[in-house]
Motif scaffolding. Structure first.
Motif, PDB file in Angstrom:
ATOM      1  N   LEU A  25      -1.881 -28.038  36.091  1.00 18.10           N
ATOM      2  CA  LEU A  25      -2.154 -28.333  34.679  1.00 18.10           C
ATOM      3  C   LEU A  25      -1.956 -29.817  34.382  1.00 18.10           C
ATOM      4  O   LEU A  25      -2.754 -30.418  33.651  1.00 18.10           O
ATOM      5  CB  LEU A  25      -1.255 -27.482  33.784  1.00 18.10           C
ATOM      6  CG  LEU A  25      -1.491 -25.970  33.858  1.00 18.10           C
ATOM      7  CD1 LEU A  25      -0.389 -25.224  33.127  1.00 18.10           C
ATOM      8  CD2 LEU A  25      -2.860 -25.597  33.332  1.00 18.10           C
ATOM      9  N   SER A  31      -1.496 -28.475  29.351  1.00 19.82           N
ATOM     10  CA  SER A  31      -0.198 -27.831  29.518  1.00 19.82           C
ATOM     11  C   SER A  31      -0.233 -26.434  28.918  1.00 19.82           C
ATOM     12  O   SER A  31      -1.168 -26.081  28.202  1.00 19.82           O
ATOM     13  CB  SER A  31       0.901 -28.663  28.847  1.00 19.82           C
ATOM     14  OG  SER A  31       0.664 -28.739  27.449  1.00 19.82           O
ATOM     15  N   LEU A  32       0.792 -25.663  29.238  1.00 22.94           N
ATOM     16  CA  LEU A  32       0.974 -24.338  28.665  1.00 22.94           C
ATOM     17  C   LEU A  32       2.383 -24.249  28.110  1.00 22.94           C
ATOM     18  O   LEU A  32       3.307 -24.850  28.672  1.00 22.94           O
ATOM     19  CB  LEU A  32       0.824 -23.248  29.732  1.00 22.94           C
ATOM     20  CG  LEU A  32      -0.570 -22.880  30.208  1.00 22.94           C
ATOM     21  CD1 LEU A  32      -0.479 -21.866  31.339  1.00 22.94           C
ATOM     22  CD2 LEU A  32      -1.401 -22.327  29.072  1.00 22.94           C
ATOM     23  N   GLY A  36       2.274 -18.946  27.504  1.00 26.46           N
ATOM     24  CA  GLY A  36       1.075 -19.097  28.316  1.00 26.46           C
ATOM     25  C   GLY A  36       1.351 -18.858  29.791  1.00 26.46           C
ATOM     26  O   GLY A  36       0.570 -18.189  30.482  1.00 26.46           O
ATOM     27  N   TYR A  37       2.458 -19.409  30.287  1.00 31.73           N
ATOM     28  CA  TYR A  37       2.852 -19.137  31.680  1.00 31.73           C
ATOM     29  C   TYR A  37       3.124 -17.652  31.871  1.00 31.73           C
ATOM     30  O   TYR A  37       2.691 -17.052  32.871  1.00 31.73           O
ATOM     31  CB  TYR A  37       4.100 -19.935  32.059  1.00 31.73           C
ATOM     32  CG  TYR A  37       3.841 -21.375  32.423  1.00 31.73           C
ATOM     33  CD1 TYR A  37       3.223 -21.707  33.631  1.00 31.73           C
ATOM     34  CD2 TYR A  37       4.244 -22.402  31.585  1.00 31.73           C
ATOM     35  CE1 TYR A  37       3.006 -23.033  33.975  1.00 31.73           C
ATOM     36  CE2 TYR A  37       4.037 -23.732  31.928  1.00 31.73           C
ATOM     37  CZ  TYR A  37       3.412 -24.036  33.124  1.00 31.73           C
ATOM     38  OH  TYR A  37       3.192 -25.353  33.478  1.00 31.73           O
TER      39      TYR A  37
END
Length: 146
Positions: A25, A31-32, A36-37
């Protein structure tokens, strides 16, 4: 790399997977958040819609790949290789090639007619490998964010 093993990711791989996925990412300047991860990890662990494989050397996770299958109007189902990342210290040792080969084998086992992916035109390191293992079909990708 002699001791390279590619296999599905298990629960114990979560931390190393997140570190590698975070590197991916960062490379693509995105990014997360934690949710999100969590979502990506849970989908890959379910192994229904999204799939994940990891490359290990000496027991250490040094590369990851995410992929999914979807229908096609012009052929049997196809496989989209969505994310591929190798730890910087392991690059140039066949990890990316092994992960791509594992996705190709999985897609073939699932009856897919082809595997495809996209990368940024400036990603010259990855493109050097991709040009050796696949055909650049010349398509240009457009997208609309929702």
């Amino acid at each position: 790399m002699e001791d390279l093993v590619v296999s599905k990711l298990g629960a114990a791989d979560r931390g190393a997977w997140q570190e590698l996925f975070g590197g991916y990412l960062t490379f693509y300047e995105t990014s997360l958040d934690a949710a999100g991860y969590d979502r990506a990890w849970q989908e890959c662990q379910r192994d229904e819609r999204m799939h994940a494989l990891g490359a290990r050397a000496g027991g250490e996770l040094i590369g990851i790949v995410h992929f999914l299958e979807h229908p096609s109007t012009t052929a049997a189902d196809v496989c989209y290789l969505q994310d591929l990342f190798t730890a910087p210290a392991a690059r140039g040792r066949g990890v990316g090639r092994a992960l791509i080969a594992a996705v190709v084998a999985a897609a073939s086992d699932r009856g897919c007619s082809r595997v495809y992916w996209v990368t940024h035109e400036t990603n010259t390191t990855a493109r050097a490998l991709y040009d050796k293992v696949a055909l650049n079909s010349g398509f240009i990708r457009y997208q609309i964010a929702l």
